[in-house]
Scaffold this motif. Structure first.
Motif, PDB file in Angstrom:
ATOM      1  N   GLU A  44       8.849  -6.634 -10.015  1.00 38.84           N
ATOM      2  CA  GLU A  44       7.458  -6.755 -10.093  1.00 38.84           C
ATOM      3  C   GLU A  44       7.162  -5.581  -9.358  1.00 38.84           C
ATOM      4  O   GLU A  44       7.356  -5.278  -8.160  1.00 38.84           O
ATOM      5  N   ARG A  45       5.802  -5.186  -9.798  1.00 36.95           N
ATOM      6  CA  ARG A  45       5.089  -4.120  -8.967  1.00 36.95           C
ATOM      7  C   ARG A  45       4.430  -4.686  -7.827  1.00 36.95           C
ATOM      8  O   ARG A  45       4.120  -5.832  -7.655  1.00 36.95           O
ATOM      9  N   GLU A  46       4.621  -3.947  -6.511  1.00 35.92           N
ATOM     10  CA  GLU A  46       4.340  -4.523  -5.420  1.00 35.92           C
ATOM     11  C   GLU A  46       3.548  -3.667  -4.478  1.00 35.92           C
ATOM     12  O   GLU A  46       3.511  -2.212  -4.633  1.00 35.92           O
ATOM     13  N   PHE A  47       2.668  -4.233  -3.708  1.00 35.86           N
ATOM     14  CA  PHE A  47       1.841  -3.489  -2.809  1.00 35.86           C
ATOM     15  C   PHE A  47       2.666  -2.716  -1.886  1.00 35.86           C
ATOM     16  O   PHE A  47       3.385  -3.452  -1.252  1.00 35.86           O
ATOM     17  N   VAL A  48       2.155  -1.674  -1.400  1.00 33.73           N
ATOM     18  CA  VAL A  48       2.892  -0.848  -0.255  1.00 33.73           C
ATOM     19  C   VAL A  48       1.641  -0.692   1.016  1.00 33.73           C
ATOM     20  O   VAL A  48       1.925  -1.003   1.658  1.00 33.73           O
ATOM     21  N   VAL A  49       0.720  -0.117   0.406  1.00 38.49           N
ATOM     22  CA  VAL A  49      -0.524   0.372   1.372  1.00 38.49           C
ATOM     23  C   VAL A  49      -1.850   0.426   0.780  1.00 38.49           C
ATOM     24  O   VAL A  49      -1.762   0.820  -0.473  1.00 38.49           O
ATOM     25  N   ALA A  61       2.253  -3.085   3.642  1.00 44.28           N
ATOM     26  CA  ALA A  61       3.235  -4.233   3.404  1.00 44.28           C
ATOM     27  C   ALA A  61       4.152  -4.151   4.908  1.00 44.28           C
ATOM     28  O   ALA A  61       4.554  -3.279   5.312  1.00 44.28           O
ATOM     29  N   ASP A  62       4.487  -5.319   5.012  1.00 43.13           N
ATOM     30  CA  ASP A  62       5.553  -5.607   6.098  1.00 43.13           C
ATOM     31  C   ASP A  62       6.609  -4.833   5.981  1.00 43.13           C
ATOM     32  O   ASP A  62       7.242  -4.117   6.984  1.00 43.13           O
ATOM     33  N   SER A  63       7.396  -4.418   4.958  1.00 43.26           N
ATOM     34  CA  SER A  63       8.403  -3.737   4.789  1.00 43.26           C
ATOM     35  C   SER A  63       8.397  -2.324   4.986  1.00 43.26           C
ATOM     36  O   SER A  63       9.364  -1.763   5.135  1.00 43.26           O
ATOM     37  N   VAL A  64       7.073  -1.818   5.044  1.00 38.72           N
ATOM     38  CA  VAL A  64       6.831  -0.527   5.214  1.00 38.72           C
ATOM     39  C   VAL A  64       6.348   0.039   6.660  1.00 38.72           C
ATOM     40  O   VAL A  64       6.107   0.984   6.839  1.00 38.72           O
ATOM     41  N   THR A 106      -4.526  -6.289  -2.187  1.00 35.66           N
ATOM     42  CA  THR A 106      -3.097  -6.024  -2.219  1.00 35.66           C
ATOM     43  C   THR A 106      -2.599  -6.433  -3.319  1.00 35.66           C
ATOM     44  O   THR A 106      -1.191  -6.098  -3.663  1.00 35.66           O
ATOM     45  N   THR A 107      -3.317  -7.040  -4.288  1.00 41.81           N
ATOM     46  CA  THR A 107      -2.820  -7.290  -5.750  1.00 41.81           C
ATOM     47  C   THR A 107      -2.938  -6.256  -6.860  1.00 41.81           C
ATOM     48  O   THR A 107      -4.033  -5.755  -6.899  1.00 41.81           O
TER      49      THR A 107
END
Length: 124
Positions: A44-49, A61-64, A106-107
């Motif tokens: 899925e397309r996901e939020f980064v910042v 996003a927590d991942s980045v 963030t969507t």
């Protein structure tokens, strides 16, 4: 006419850095909040910042968090994403997006304008 054009993608080794650019025309950072999103193969397309038009408040996003940095150059009307300490799981097509909301979502579906994307591949 609104146009967003990403550039800067490519192949990079894990632990390396890359800076993405998004050249914007037809709108300004005073009228639109901006975001970077990504979509990995089969995902899925996901939020980064995101960055707010109101006061420049950012959401990561927590991942980045701690590795990626968003910035804007008003004179060039260009959005940037500095990516450091890249990991293989960062491999994706990266998109910039714009919307005239004061508080950016963030969507991804909330955004009205999109670029064509730029591929980032991180090798291990």
């Amino acid at each position: 006419q609104v146009r967003l054009v990403e550039s800067g993608g490519g192949l990079v080794q894990a632990g390396g850095s890359r800076r993405l650019s998004c050249a914007v025309s037809g709108l300004t950072f005073n009228t639109h909040s901006m975001g970077w999103f990504r979509q990995g193969l089969g995902k899925e397309r996901e939020f980064v910042v995101t960055i707010s038009r109101a006061d420049g408040t950012t959401q990561y996003a927590d991942s980045v968090k701690g590795r990626f940095t968003i910035s804007r150059d008003y004179a060039k009307n260009t959005l940037y994403l500095q990516m450091d300490n890249l990991k293989p799981e960062d491999t994706a097509i990266y998109y910039c997006a714009a919307d005239d909301t004061w508080l950016p979502s963030t969507t991804w579906i909330s955004y009205a304008y999109w670029g064509q994307g730029t591929q980032v591949t991180v090798s291990s």
